[in-house]
Scaffold this motif. Structure first.
Motif, PDB file in Angstrom:
ATOM      1  N   LEU A   1       0.819  -1.204   0.000  1.00  0.00           N
ATOM      2  CA  LEU A   1       0.000   0.000   0.000  1.00  0.00           C
ATOM      3  C   LEU A   1       0.850   1.249   0.000  1.00  0.00           C
ATOM      4  CD1 LEU A   1      -2.443  -1.334   2.614  1.00  0.00           C
ATOM      5  CD2 LEU A   1      -2.500  -1.532   0.181  1.00  0.00           C
ATOM      6  N   GLY A   2       0.417   2.244  -0.714  1.00  0.00           N
ATOM      7  CA  GLY A   2       1.176   3.492  -0.796  1.00  0.00           C
ATOM      8  C   GLY A   2       0.677   4.525   0.192  1.00  0.00           C
ATOM      9  N   ILE A   3       1.352   5.651   0.233  1.00  0.00           N
ATOM     10  CA  ILE A   3       0.989   6.716   1.173  1.00  0.00           C
ATOM     11  C   ILE A   3      -0.370   7.299   0.807  1.00  0.00           C
ATOM     12  CG2 ILE A   3       1.591   9.045   1.889  1.00  0.00           C
ATOM     13  CD1 ILE A   3       4.465   8.248   1.813  1.00  0.00           C
ATOM     14  N   ILE A   4      -1.174   7.567   1.817  1.00  0.00           N
ATOM     15  CA  ILE A   4      -2.501   8.139   1.619  1.00  0.00           C
ATOM     16  C   ILE A   4      -2.368   9.647   1.495  1.00  0.00           C
ATOM     17  CG2 ILE A   4      -4.778   8.182   2.631  1.00  0.00           C
ATOM     18  CD1 ILE A   4      -3.259   6.199   4.684  1.00  0.00           C
ATOM     19  N   PHE A   5      -3.055  10.185   0.533  1.00  0.00           N
ATOM     20  CA  PHE A   5      -3.076  11.644   0.387  1.00  0.00           C
ATOM     21  C   PHE A   5      -4.468  12.163   0.687  1.00  0.00           C
ATOM     22  CE2 PHE A   5       0.972  12.866  -1.366  1.00  0.00           C
ATOM     23  CZ  PHE A   5       1.483  11.675  -1.832  1.00  0.00           C
ATOM     24  N   GLY A   6      -4.579  12.932   1.731  1.00  0.00           N
ATOM     25  CA  GLY A   6      -5.869  13.500   2.074  1.00  0.00           C
ATOM     26  C   GLY A   6      -6.379  14.365   0.944  1.00  0.00           C
TER      27      GLY A   6
ATOM     28  N   GLU B   1      -6.813  23.434   8.388  1.00  0.00           N
ATOM     29  CA  GLU B   1      -7.897  24.393   8.581  1.00  0.00           C
ATOM     30  C   GLU B   1      -9.014  23.780   9.426  1.00  0.00           C
ATOM     31  OE1 GLU B   1      -9.305  25.894   4.925  1.00  0.00           O
ATOM     32  OE2 GLU B   1      -7.349  26.664   4.271  1.00  0.00           O
ATOM     33  N   SER B   2      -9.646  24.622  10.218  1.00  0.00           N
ATOM     34  CA  SER B   2     -10.683  24.141  11.127  1.00  0.00           C
ATOM     35  C   SER B   2     -11.832  23.476  10.377  1.00  0.00           C
ATOM     36  CB  SER B   2     -11.218  25.289  11.985  1.00  0.00           C
ATOM     37  OG  SER B   2     -11.756  26.326  11.170  1.00  0.00           O
ATOM     38  N   SER B   3     -12.160  24.004   9.192  1.00  0.00           N
ATOM     39  CA  SER B   3     -13.246  23.413   8.422  1.00  0.00           C
ATOM     40  C   SER B   3     -12.887  21.996   7.969  1.00  0.00           C
ATOM     41  CB  SER B   3     -13.567  24.283   7.196  1.00  0.00           C
ATOM     42  OG  SER B   3     -12.427  24.429   6.359  1.00  0.00           O
ATOM     43  N   GLU B   4     -11.612  21.803   7.584  1.00  0.00           N
ATOM     44  CA  GLU B   4     -11.157  20.476   7.185  1.00  0.00           C
ATOM     45  C   GLU B   4     -11.130  19.526   8.385  1.00  0.00           C
ATOM     46  OE1 GLU B   4      -9.509  19.685   3.416  1.00  0.00           O
ATOM     47  OE2 GLU B   4     -11.535  20.305   3.968  1.00  0.00           O
TER      48      GLU B   4
ATOM     49  N   PRO C   1     -14.867   9.602  -3.391  1.00  0.00           N
ATOM     50  CA  PRO C   1     -15.280  10.720  -2.541  1.00  0.00           C
ATOM     51  C   PRO C   1     -14.074  11.495  -1.999  1.00  0.00           C
ATOM     52  CG  PRO C   1     -16.431   8.694  -1.934  1.00  0.00           C
ATOM     53  CD  PRO C   1     -15.342   8.299  -2.888  1.00  0.00           C
ATOM     54  N   TYR C   2     -14.287  12.779  -1.767  1.00  0.00           N
ATOM     55  CA  TYR C   2     -13.235  13.595  -1.174  1.00  0.00           C
ATOM     56  C   TYR C   2     -12.967  13.128   0.256  1.00  0.00           C
ATOM     57  CZ  TYR C   2     -10.859  17.589   0.900  1.00  0.00           C
ATOM     58  OH  TYR C   2      -9.962  18.389   1.553  1.00  0.00           O
ATOM     59  N   ALA C   3     -11.701  12.995   0.601  1.00  0.00           N
ATOM     60  CA  ALA C   3     -11.318  12.578   1.949  1.00  0.00           C
ATOM     61  C   ALA C   3     -10.589  13.736   2.629  1.00  0.00           C
ATOM     62  CB  ALA C   3     -10.432  11.344   1.897  1.00  0.00           C
ATOM     63  N   ALA C   4     -11.162  14.250   3.692  1.00  0.00           N
ATOM     64  CA  ALA C   4     -10.512  15.327   4.444  1.00  0.00           C
ATOM     65  C   ALA C   4      -9.226  14.793   5.062  1.00  0.00           C
ATOM     66  CB  ALA C   4     -11.445  15.841   5.536  1.00  0.00           C
ATOM     67  N   PRO C   5      -8.158  15.613   5.090  1.00  0.00           N
ATOM     68  CA  PRO C   5      -6.882  15.144   5.631  1.00  0.00           C
ATOM     69  C   PRO C   5      -6.960  14.893   7.135  1.00  0.00           C
ATOM     70  CG  PRO C   5      -6.785  17.494   5.186  1.00  0.00           C
ATOM     71  CD  PRO C   5      -8.081  17.001   4.591  1.00  0.00           C
ATOM     72  N   TYR C   6      -6.219  13.890   7.577  1.00  0.00           N
ATOM     73  CA  TYR C   6      -6.149  13.578   8.995  1.00  0.00           C
ATOM     74  C   TYR C   6      -5.658  14.796   9.773  1.00  0.00           C
ATOM     75  CZ  TYR C   6      -4.715  11.307  13.331  1.00  0.00           C
ATOM     76  OH  TYR C   6      -4.562  10.957  14.652  1.00  0.00           O
ATOM     77  N   PRO C   7      -6.324  15.171  10.858  1.00  0.00           N
ATOM     78  CA  PRO C   7      -5.958  16.388  11.603  1.00  0.00           C
ATOM     79  C   PRO C   7      -4.713  16.196  12.454  1.00  0.00           C
ATOM     80  CG  PRO C   7      -7.816  15.310  12.665  1.00  0.00           C
ATOM     81  CD  PRO C   7      -7.564  14.552  11.397  1.00  0.00           C
ATOM     82  N   ASP C   8      -3.578  16.071  11.807  1.00  0.00           N
ATOM     83  CA  ASP C   8      -2.303  15.923  12.501  1.00  0.00           C
ATOM     84  C   ASP C   8      -1.994  17.222  13.252  1.00  0.00           C
ATOM     85  OD1 ASP C   8       0.273  15.511  13.307  1.00  0.00           O
ATOM     86  OD2 ASP C   8       1.019  14.849  11.367  1.00  0.00           O
ATOM     87  N   GLU C   9      -1.736  17.093  14.536  1.00  0.00           N
ATOM     88  CA  GLU C   9      -1.502  18.270  15.366  1.00  0.00           C
ATOM     89  C   GLU C   9      -0.221  19.016  14.975  1.00  0.00           C
ATOM     90  OE1 GLU C   9      -3.607  19.484  17.404  1.00  0.00           O
ATOM     91  OE2 GLU C   9      -5.023  17.816  17.241  1.00  0.00           O
TER      92      GLU C   9
ATOM     93  N   LYS D   1     -18.217   1.963   1.361  1.00  0.00           N
ATOM     94  CA  LYS D   1     -18.197   3.281   2.009  1.00  0.00           C
ATOM     95  C   LYS D   1     -17.672   3.204   3.441  1.00  0.00           C
ATOM     96  CE  LYS D   1     -22.049   4.917  -0.824  1.00  0.00           C
ATOM     97  NZ  LYS D   1     -23.486   5.278  -0.855  1.00  0.00           N
ATOM     98  N   ALA D   2     -17.988   2.116   4.146  1.00  0.00           N
ATOM     99  CA  ALA D   2     -17.516   1.977   5.524  1.00  0.00           C
ATOM    100  C   ALA D   2     -16.014   1.759   5.589  1.00  0.00           C
ATOM    101  CB  ALA D   2     -18.243   0.814   6.203  1.00  0.00           C
ATOM    102  N   LEU D   3     -15.449   1.108   4.585  1.00  0.00           N
ATOM    103  CA  LEU D   3     -14.025   0.810   4.584  1.00  0.00           C
ATOM    104  C   LEU D   3     -13.187   1.928   3.986  1.00  0.00           C
ATOM    105  CD1 LEU D   3     -14.002  -2.951   3.478  1.00  0.00           C
ATOM    106  CD2 LEU D   3     -13.730  -2.026   5.794  1.00  0.00           C
ATOM    107  N   TYR D   4     -13.773   2.761   3.143  1.00  0.00           N
ATOM    108  CA  TYR D   4     -12.995   3.741   2.387  1.00  0.00           C
ATOM    109  C   TYR D   4     -12.282   4.728   3.304  1.00  0.00           C
ATOM    110  CZ  TYR D   4     -11.790   7.469  -0.848  1.00  0.00           C
ATOM    111  OH  TYR D   4     -11.110   8.425  -1.569  1.00  0.00           O
ATOM    112  N   ARG D   5     -10.955   4.760   3.213  1.00  0.00           N
ATOM    113  CA  ARG D   5     -10.121   5.739   3.920  1.00  0.00           C
ATOM    114  C   ARG D   5      -9.031   6.194   2.975  1.00  0.00           C
ATOM    115  NH1 ARG D   5      -9.539   5.371   9.506  1.00  0.00           N
ATOM    116  NH2 ARG D   5      -8.144   7.160   9.257  1.00  0.00           N
ATOM    117  N   ASN D   6      -8.794   7.483   2.944  1.00  0.00           N
ATOM    118  CA  ASN D   6      -7.729   8.019   2.099  1.00  0.00           C
ATOM    119  C   ASN D   6      -7.356   9.397   2.623  1.00  0.00           C
ATOM    120  OD1 ASN D   6      -5.917   8.102  -0.039  1.00  0.00           O
ATOM    121  ND2 ASN D   6      -7.406   8.914  -1.484  1.00  0.00           N
ATOM    122  N   ASP D   7      -6.985   9.444   3.914  1.00  0.00           N
ATOM    123  CA  ASP D   7      -6.879  10.727   4.600  1.00  0.00           C
ATOM    124  C   ASP D   7      -5.471  11.090   5.061  1.00  0.00           C
ATOM    125  OD1 ASP D   7      -6.506   8.935   6.635  1.00  0.00           O
ATOM    126  OD2 ASP D   7      -8.251   9.536   7.819  1.00  0.00           O
ATOM    127  N   GLY D   8      -4.477  10.331   4.670  1.00  0.00           N
ATOM    128  CA  GLY D   8      -3.117  10.629   5.095  1.00  0.00           C
ATOM    129  C   GLY D   8      -2.706   9.866   6.331  1.00  0.00           C
ATOM    130  N   ALA D   9      -3.626   9.184   6.981  1.00  0.00           N
ATOM    131  CA  ALA D   9      -3.302   8.365   8.149  1.00  0.00           C
ATOM    132  C   ALA D   9      -3.491   6.897   7.837  1.00  0.00           C
ATOM    133  CB  ALA D   9      -4.172   8.759   9.344  1.00  0.00           C
TER     134      ALA D   9
END
Length: 504
Positions: free
Chosen positions: A74-79, A115-118, A102-110, A208-216
């Motif tokens: 598996l390759g790196i996920i891009f939010g 952005e707060s909306s993301e 579907p658009y995947a919001a990026p993982y909120p890495d501290e 849809k339940a499995l789909y993840r592509n958020d950088g994490a």
């Protein structure tokens, strides 16, 4: 060449892939959904001459199901990405439709400025995924997993096996859309439904339940259809697969080597090029009218990474002899057990788990797999009563296992028979009368690898590890130094299952 020899050959070949290939595949992963106009035609810029398919011609449909999993596949996920291609490779076929995810919001890495909306959107999407699991018939999914795991992973004869229940479920769902009559009924019975509407809802919800592509974490089920340019198909059926199964659709001369190379390229794009040897072994009969490709792409980091300084060398007592190998060591605090086995699970960052299941002394992997007891444990651990909160010293060998087999005979034994029979197969939703169509083979390839960072050798964004309760005073050693089973889960679904018999 036997399946055992073939599996070993592929495992050895894949193991020789250099890390820079993996990293390059990750760097080149694309997130654009724009169509590549240069991919529509052949190398000379011209369409190939279509093949004329005469009426009553015998036609084969190889339903190809390839699963690429964990760590190195598996390759790196891009939010924010949509199309999860990693390699920009030529496609010598006409592009009729390309999947748009579907658009995947990026993982909120501290550590990053999100952005707060993301950030809010990411939490909303996570909540939505959790809610989708309520629409999934878990009992039917577990029954499918148990039956197919027993079919494809028992009687391994000492070889390593990897199998993806989620990937096969999606491929069979697509196949059911193309069939009718008893051909469809047999697929419905295996998947646990009595009508196509129920199976269709289950497949859509599972995707849809499995789909993840958020950088994490990345979990993407990708599908494609390859249509022979000389055959006529029913547009409504093809459109349904494109719209409801996120399937890309291509048309070309399937007898041409360039088209076959395009199919291999698509598989390599979806799997980061890490099942390349298995893809190279793929062949298409000259009379093929359509080919189904389905992949599962997964990647995640451990919630708590292994410390390389704590690694040591130990003996693994495999079915084909003993070998000294590198073990990773870590502490956890939950210990599970069943009638004939013990187990621990290691969580991935922000969801999902990898289970390690060790048969009791005197019990075999087949004894464990045939019992089926473990399915309820891995799909619903919070309700599993046989657990103990205790300090567990886990020792697990670093491994990279793969397998590549034709599972058609296994599907027949599970009751899906008619689609493989030229005289009984019913593909009326796909094509008009006048064609004799059946499935020729079902190839399933999968690979799993783990290291200190997680189910990958590539780097991820740093994750925040949550705090835990105070460690218990008692402790126990859990050492995987003999054949064991592993499972990778997300939500209540089993993405991959594997039997590790040897580390040679």
């Amino acid at each position: 060449m036997s399946n055992i020899e073939k599996s070993k050959r592929i495992s050895d070949a894949i193991g020789e892939l250099e890390e820079d290939i993996v990293m390059e595949a990750d760097r080149e992963r694309k997130i654009s959904v724009e169509k590549n106009e240069n991919a529509v035609y052949n190398a000379e810029g011209k369409r190939e001459t279509p093949v004329t398919v005469s009426k009553k011609k015998k036609i084969l449909i190889p339903a190809v199901s390839l699963a690429a999993c964990a760590a190195i596949t598996l390759g790196i996920i891009f939010g924010g990405g949509n199309k999860p291609n990693m390699l920009e490779l030529p496609v010598y076929a006409e592009v009729l439709a390309e999947a748009e995810y579907p658009y995947a919001a990026p993982y909120p890495d501290e550590s990053k400025n999100i952005e707060s909306s993301e950030r809010e959107l990411w939490y909303d999407q996570r909540k939505e995924r959790y809610g989708i699991w309520e629409n999934i018939d878990i009992s039917a999914l577990n029954n499918f997993t148990q039956r197919t795991v027993c079919q494809f992973m028992t009687d391994s004869k000492g070889t390593n096996l990897v199998y993806s229940p989620a990937n096969l479920f999606m491929a069979l769902s697509m196949l059911a859309e193309l069939t009718d009559g008893e051909s469809r009924t047999q697929i419905l019975e295996l998947t646990g439904f009595d009508n196509m509407e129920g199976l269709r809802r289950q497949a859509a919800s599972l995707w849809k339940a499995l789909y993840r592509n958020d950088g994490a974490t990345t979990t993407v089920l990708a599908n494609s259809l390859w249509l022979n340019s000389g055959a006529e198909f029913k547009d409504d059926t093809i459109k349904r697969l494109a719209d409801e199964y996120f399937a890309s659709v291509y048309r070309g001369d399937l007898a041409e080597e360039k088209t076959l190379e395009s199919i291999r390229n698509w598989i390599n794009e979806q799997t980061g090029g890490l099942l390349k040897e298995a893809a190279e072994d793929l062949t298409v009969d000259p009379e093929t009218v359509m080919l189904i490709c389905s992949t599962l792409y997964f990647k995640a980091r451990w919630n708590n990474e292994f410390n390389p300084d704590k690694n040591d060398r130990r003996i693994f007592h495999g079915t084909n002899g003993e070998i000294e190998t590198e073990f990773m060591n870590i502490e956890t605090t939950m210990y599970f057990f069943g009638e004939d086995y013990t187990s621990v699970n290691l969580r991935f960052a922000d969801g999902g788990e990898m289970w390690f299941i060790l048969p009791d002394e005197g019990k075999t992997l087949d004894d464990l797999l045939n019992s089926g007891e473990y399915i309820e444990m891995v799909s619903n651990p919070s309700n599993w009563e046989n657990n103990q909160y205790i300090r567990v010293n886990v020792s697990v060998p670093k491994f990279d296992v793969s397998s590549d087999t034709d599972i058609a005979e296994g599907l027949k034994e599970l009751g899906v028979r008619d689609v493989f029979d030229m005289g009984r197969a019913n593909f009326s939703p796909l094509m008009n009368d006048g064609y004799e169509i059946w499935v020729d083979k079902v190839q399933h390839a999968a690979r799993v690898s783990i290291d200190e960072e997680g189910c990958t050798a590539a780097a991820f964004t740093v994750m925040m590890a949550p705090g835990g309760a105070m460690a218990p005073e008692e402790e126990i050693d859990f050492v995987l130094d003999r054949p064991f089973v592993f499972m990778i889960t997300s939500g209540s679904g089993v993405l991959f299952a594997g039997a590790v018999n040897d580390l040679n």
